[in-house]
Design a protein around this motif. Structure first.
Motif, mmCIF file in Angstrom:
data_model
loop_
_atom_site.group_PDB
_atom_site.id
_atom_site.type_symbol
_atom_site.label_atom_id
_atom_site.label_comp_id
_atom_site.label_asym_id
_atom_site.label_seq_id
_atom_site.Cartn_x
_atom_site.Cartn_y
_atom_site.Cartn_z
ATOM 1 N N TYR A 29 0.857 -1.185 0.000
ATOM 2 C CA TYR A 29 0.000 0.000 0.000
ATOM 3 C C TYR A 29 0.898 1.241 0.000
ATOM 4 N N VAL A 30 0.728 2.097 -1.004
ATOM 5 C CA VAL A 30 1.423 3.385 -1.030
ATOM 6 C C VAL A 30 0.358 4.444 -0.798
ATOM 7 N N ARG A 94 6.096 3.947 -8.816
ATOM 8 C CA ARG A 94 4.858 4.126 -9.591
ATOM 9 C C ARG A 94 3.727 4.675 -8.720
ATOM 10 N N GLY A 95 3.654 4.148 -7.491
ATOM 11 C CA GLY A 95 2.630 4.616 -6.551
ATOM 12 C C GLY A 95 2.798 6.090 -6.225
ATOM 13 N N VAL A 96 4.032 6.497 -5.974
ATOM 14 C CA VAL A 96 4.319 7.901 -5.657
ATOM 15 C C VAL A 96 3.930 8.811 -6.823
ATOM 16 N N ILE A 97 4.320 8.432 -8.027
ATOM 17 C CA ILE A 97 4.012 9.252 -9.208
ATOM 18 C C ILE A 97 2.500 9.339 -9.414
ATOM 19 N N GLU A 98 1.803 8.234 -9.208
ATOM 20 C CA GLU A 98 0.335 8.248 -9.349
ATOM 21 C C GLU A 98 -0.302 9.209 -8.343
ATOM 22 N N LEU A 99 0.171 9.180 -7.113
ATOM 23 C CA LEU A 99 -0.353 10.079 -6.076
ATOM 24 C C LEU A 99 -0.026 11.537 -6.397
ATOM 25 N N TYR A 100 1.182 11.777 -6.868
ATOM 26 C CA TYR A 100 1.631 13.127 -7.233
ATOM 27 C C TYR A 100 0.755 13.704 -8.343
ATOM 28 N N TYR A 117 15.311 8.780 -8.931
ATOM 29 C CA TYR A 117 14.264 8.744 -9.954
ATOM 30 C C TYR A 117 13.111 9.678 -9.583
ATOM 31 N N LEU A 118 12.676 9.626 -8.324
ATOM 32 C CA LEU A 118 11.553 10.456 -7.879
ATOM 33 C C LEU A 118 11.969 11.913 -7.745
ATOM 34 N N LYS A 119 13.197 12.144 -7.308
ATOM 35 C CA LYS A 119 13.705 13.515 -7.167
ATOM 36 C C LYS A 119 13.703 14.229 -8.522
ATOM 37 N N ASN A 120 13.963 13.471 -9.573
ATOM 38 C CA ASN A 120 13.964 14.038 -10.929
ATOM 39 C C ASN A 120 12.558 14.249 -11.476
ATOM 40 N N LYS A 121 11.589 13.504 -10.961
ATOM 41 C CA LYS A 121 10.214 13.564 -11.482
ATOM 42 C C LYS A 121 9.328 14.563 -10.729
ATOM 43 N N ILE A 122 9.675 14.838 -9.472
ATOM 44 C CA ILE A 122 8.824 15.678 -8.622
ATOM 45 C C ILE A 122 9.530 17.002 -8.359
ATOM 46 N N LYS A 123 8.800 18.083 -8.561
ATOM 47 C CA LYS A 123 9.394 19.426 -8.483
ATOM 48 C C LYS A 123 9.909 19.766 -7.076
ATOM 49 N N ASN A 124 9.063 19.753 -6.094
ATOM 50 C CA ASN A 124 9.456 20.086 -4.724
ATOM 51 C C ASN A 124 9.239 18.860 -3.840
#
Length: 196
Positions: A29-30, A94-100, A117-124
């Motif tokens: 669960y994410v 994938r879960g984090v990106i979906e939530l974002y 990977y997530l640091k590059n995909k999420i702005k702040n």
């Protein structure tokens, strides 16, 4: 930290945590919880800490108090089959990106070590080891995710009662390993986690 972020001008903060990473059976669960400053102040009134440090009854009580606040949260679930196919790390990402994408927050707080990977995909974004103990927002989504996943595993135990999922929640306890040796793997076990 959340208060500082709100005072810096961020309006919507998304807290993310996962439950079930080390489990041998059942889903990952994410969970994501979106807060504005008013909601954060309301959440502060509840005594929140890391879900792992609470007994099940205390967790459920806090979960019910959080529910009364009508906060926006979402759980992204990954079945044992998806975990076996993609790996636990990729499922989490994938879960984090979906939530974002779903919440479109101004800032994201994630429990755990930094993931490039997530640091590059999420702005702040800010990663915090033991974030569920350090921050109210992450602690809250940790409790929500844990109560919901535990409830799922308890229901699963009624369907398939050989493994005592209602007790171990899919984790690798001594008794769980004994049951696996006796009955083999069920359709809910993560085969990539078990080399038998």
């Amino acid at each position: 930290m959340e208060e500082r972020l709100f005072k810096s001008g961020y309006k919507k903060i998304l807290a993310i945590d996962e439950v079930g990473r080390g489990s041998l059976a059942g889903p990952l669960y994410v969970g994501g919880l979106l807060l504005n400053f008013k909601q954060f102040k309301e959440l502060k009134e509840i005594s929140i800490t890391d879900s792992k440090k609470l007994n099940p009854l205390k967790r459920k009580i806090i979960f019910q108090l959080i529910q009364k606040l009508n906060l926006s949260y979402k759980i992204v679930k990954f079945s044992n089959k998806k975990i076996d196919k993609y790996g636990i790390g990729q499922c989490f990402n994938r879960g984090v990106i979906e939530l974002y994408r779903f919440f479109k927050p101004d800032f994201v707080l994630i429990d755990g070590k930094e993931i490039k990977y997530l640091k590059n995909k999420i702005k702040n974004v800010k990663f915090l080891v033991n974030g569920d103990s350090l921050l109210i927002s992450i602690g809250a989504i940790s409790i929500i995710s844990k109560v919901l996943r535990d409830s799922y595993m308890e229901k699963l135990a009624k369907k398939i009662n050989n493994y005592e999922f209602e007790k171990n929640k899919g984790y690798g306890t001594y008794n769980h390993f004994k049951k696996i040796k006796k009955y083999g793997l069920s359709q809910y076990h993560r085969r990539s986690f078990l080399r038998l």
